[in-house]
Design an enzyme around this catalytic site. Structure first.
Site, PDB file in Angstrom:
ATOM      1  N   GLU A 162      56.267 -29.273  66.058  1.00 13.94           N
ATOM      2  CA  GLU A 162      55.383 -28.256  65.806  1.00 13.94           C
ATOM      3  C   GLU A 162      54.747 -28.393  64.430  1.00 13.94           C
ATOM      4  O   GLU A 162      55.324 -28.509  63.356  1.00 13.94           O
ATOM      5  CB  GLU A 162      56.132 -26.926  65.793  1.00 13.94           C
ATOM      6  CG  GLU A 162      56.831 -26.579  67.151  1.00 13.94           C
ATOM      7  CD  GLU A 162      55.752 -26.220  68.227  1.00 13.94           C
ATOM      8  OE1 GLU A 162      54.519 -25.820  67.944  1.00 13.94           O
ATOM      9  OE2 GLU A 162      56.294 -26.408  69.361  1.00 13.94           O
ATOM     10  N   CYS A 172      51.018 -22.102  59.192  1.00 19.94           N
ATOM     11  CA  CYS A 172      50.545 -23.253  60.194  1.00 19.94           C
ATOM     12  C   CYS A 172      49.486 -22.681  61.053  1.00 19.94           C
ATOM     13  O   CYS A 172      48.546 -23.420  61.303  1.00 19.94           O
ATOM     14  CB  CYS A 172      51.446 -23.980  60.682  1.00 19.94           C
ATOM     15  SG  CYS A 172      52.385 -22.865  61.986  1.00 19.94           S
TER      16      CYS A 172
END
Length: 471
Positions: free
Chosen positions: A212, A246
């Site tokens: 991720e 993110c």
């Protein structure tokens, strides 16, 4: 923690791996309930830990860290019995006499390596999925948020024995040691640069990986967007966790027809939320601090370099090096070649670019790394479909930003350099499971007619039947 202690944890989990893998669904649910109780028990210790590590506001920590984990546990408990059931699948006619199914089995020994920006959520959420799937787990929280890591360790020790789940802390040498070990699966959240290192290390043991990562997630504000609504959403998404998210909008394309109005409204919204001047913003309680001095210096250099190249400062730009506070900053007149567009920002800075031709925006997005998310603000279904069909990203959110991470029925993950694999809800359970194909053959079946010697009439008859079935 010493090398010997870490090796010992790996070995005791290895001995227990099949016991946990064969545990009943009910036992896994009990473990998740115990985890939930532990999170609630230590919740009051988490909030000051967030504040000490990087000044994260308590309400923001509750909304983005603790609440999502508790919801993930609740959702998983509610659905786990259905997820773990063997899934019957059709069997083709040539295999008549057999039955087929898919069974989900634990991958085995799992390593979860967490980031510093959401140090609780992004360690505990994948842990929920790993436990639900029947794995033993080593957790490695970020060493940049040591106060939160200490509370995580207390929670895990309260909820699990070390031969099921253990927390390993330490510097990068500890992380390197963990990556040498033959884990069955490695789950990493962090930068693409470290992600490549993780993948290379995993390849030595042929460990499967989930990465991720991140990247520059674009936001596009078309000329038909409802500015009064979307400005509030963009300010929240861009400066949540001081932009250290993110999936934060990394830059904003705004149609030239509404550019000036957008700038006026975005500045007004920032002043309404964070304060009308620097003093009010710095003293406010609604924004986290930049994680460390090195990151603050990098962000200041991006601002100054972009301004020197022709960008304009709409608001913000001031910082306090001692407290690592950087006020919400908006740059206008940004061009693709400016420094602010060269890397993922990961800070409270919003670069605004102007456009007239939507195809050039799409061309720009497609010419760069695939983003973790794309945010489109428009009322036109035609524009929606154009971006959905002509761009690639981990996710697309239309007329909002970031909210997709809160839907456990959706997979969360990237594409290309923004990530490999996904999780949340059932997708997390699948990530930490091996889908085993199972077929049970009865006493009779066509396959026996294909055994040698091939000159037998039964073989010719079986081949004739197979050719007929394939037409």
């Amino acid at each position: 923690m010493t090398r010997e202690e870490i090796i010992n944890i790996f070995e005791i989990q290895k001995k227990n791996r099949w016991v946990v893998a064969n545990s009943s669904t009910q036992r896994r649910i009990l473990r998740l309930q115990k985890l939930r109780e532990a999170v609630i028990k230590f919740e009051a210790e988490l909030y000051p830990a967030f504040a000490r590590d990087f000044g994260k506001p308590t309400t923001e920590a509750e909304i983005t860290e603790v609440y999502p984990v508790l919801e993930e546990i609740k959702f998983t408990i509610r659905h786990l019995k259905n997820w773990t059931k063997p899934k019957r699948v059709p069997t083709p006619l040539p295999l008549i006499g057999s039955r087929s199914q898919i069974r989900y089995e634990a991958k085995g020994q799992v390593l979860i390596m967490g980031p510093w920006n959401y140090p609780f959520n992004l360690v505990m959420t994948p842990l929920v999925s790993a436990v639900a799937a029947g794995n033993v787990v080593v957790l490695r929280p970020s060493n940049k948020t040591q106060n939160v890591a200490s509370v995580i360790k207390a929670i895990i020790q309260h909820a699990f024995p070390a031969d099921e789940v253990a927390v390993v802390g330490g510097d990068t040498s500890i992380a390197d040691l963990l990556l040498e070990m033959p884990f069955d699966h490695i789950f990493f959240t962090g930068s693409p640069r470290i992600g490549r290192k993780i993948m290379a290390s995993a390849a030595k043991n042929l460990s499967s990986v989930t990465l991720e990562l991140g990247g520059k997630s674009p936001a596009i504000v078309h000329k038909d967007a409802h500015l009064d609504v979307i400005v509030d959403r963009l300010v929240w998404a861009s400066f949540l966790n001081a932009g250290q998210t993110c999936v934060a909008p990394d830059y904003v394309f705004v149609h030239k027809d509404i550019e000036l109005e957008f700038q006026k409204k975005i500045k007004a919204r920032i002043e309404a939320v964070f304060g009308s001047n620097y003093s009010e913003r710095e003293q406010g309680m609604d924004m986290a601090r930049v994680i460390d001095p090195l990151s603050l210096n990098r962000l200041q250099n991006l601002i100054s370099s972009s301004l020197a190249s022709g960008a304009k400062l709409l608001c913000g730009g001031n910082a306090n090096a001692e407290t690592r506070f950087l006020e919400p900053t908006v740059l206008t007149g940004v061009q693709a070649e400016h420094a602010i567009m060269s890397e993922e920002i990961f800070g409270p800075i919003m670069p605004v670019l102007s456009y007239e031709d939507i195809d050039k925006v799409i061309q720009y997005i497609r010419s760069h790394d695939k983003p973790l998310a794309l945010y489109l603000f428009s009322q036109s279904e035609k524009i929606h479909e154009k971006f959905l069909s002509e761009t690639t990203s981990g996710a697309v959110v239309i007329n909002h930003a970031i909210i997709h991470v809160g839907n456990p029925y959706l997979p969360f993950g990237g594409a290309g350099t923004s990530g490999l694999g996904n999780y949340h809800g059932f997708y997390g359970f699948k990530t930490f499971s091996h889908e085993k194909a199972v077929i049970k053959q009865g006493r009779l079946g066509l396959s026996t007619g294909l055994f040698p010697p091939y000159a037998r009439w039964q073989v010719r008859a079986a081949l004739f039947l197979l050719r007929w079935l394939s037409r």
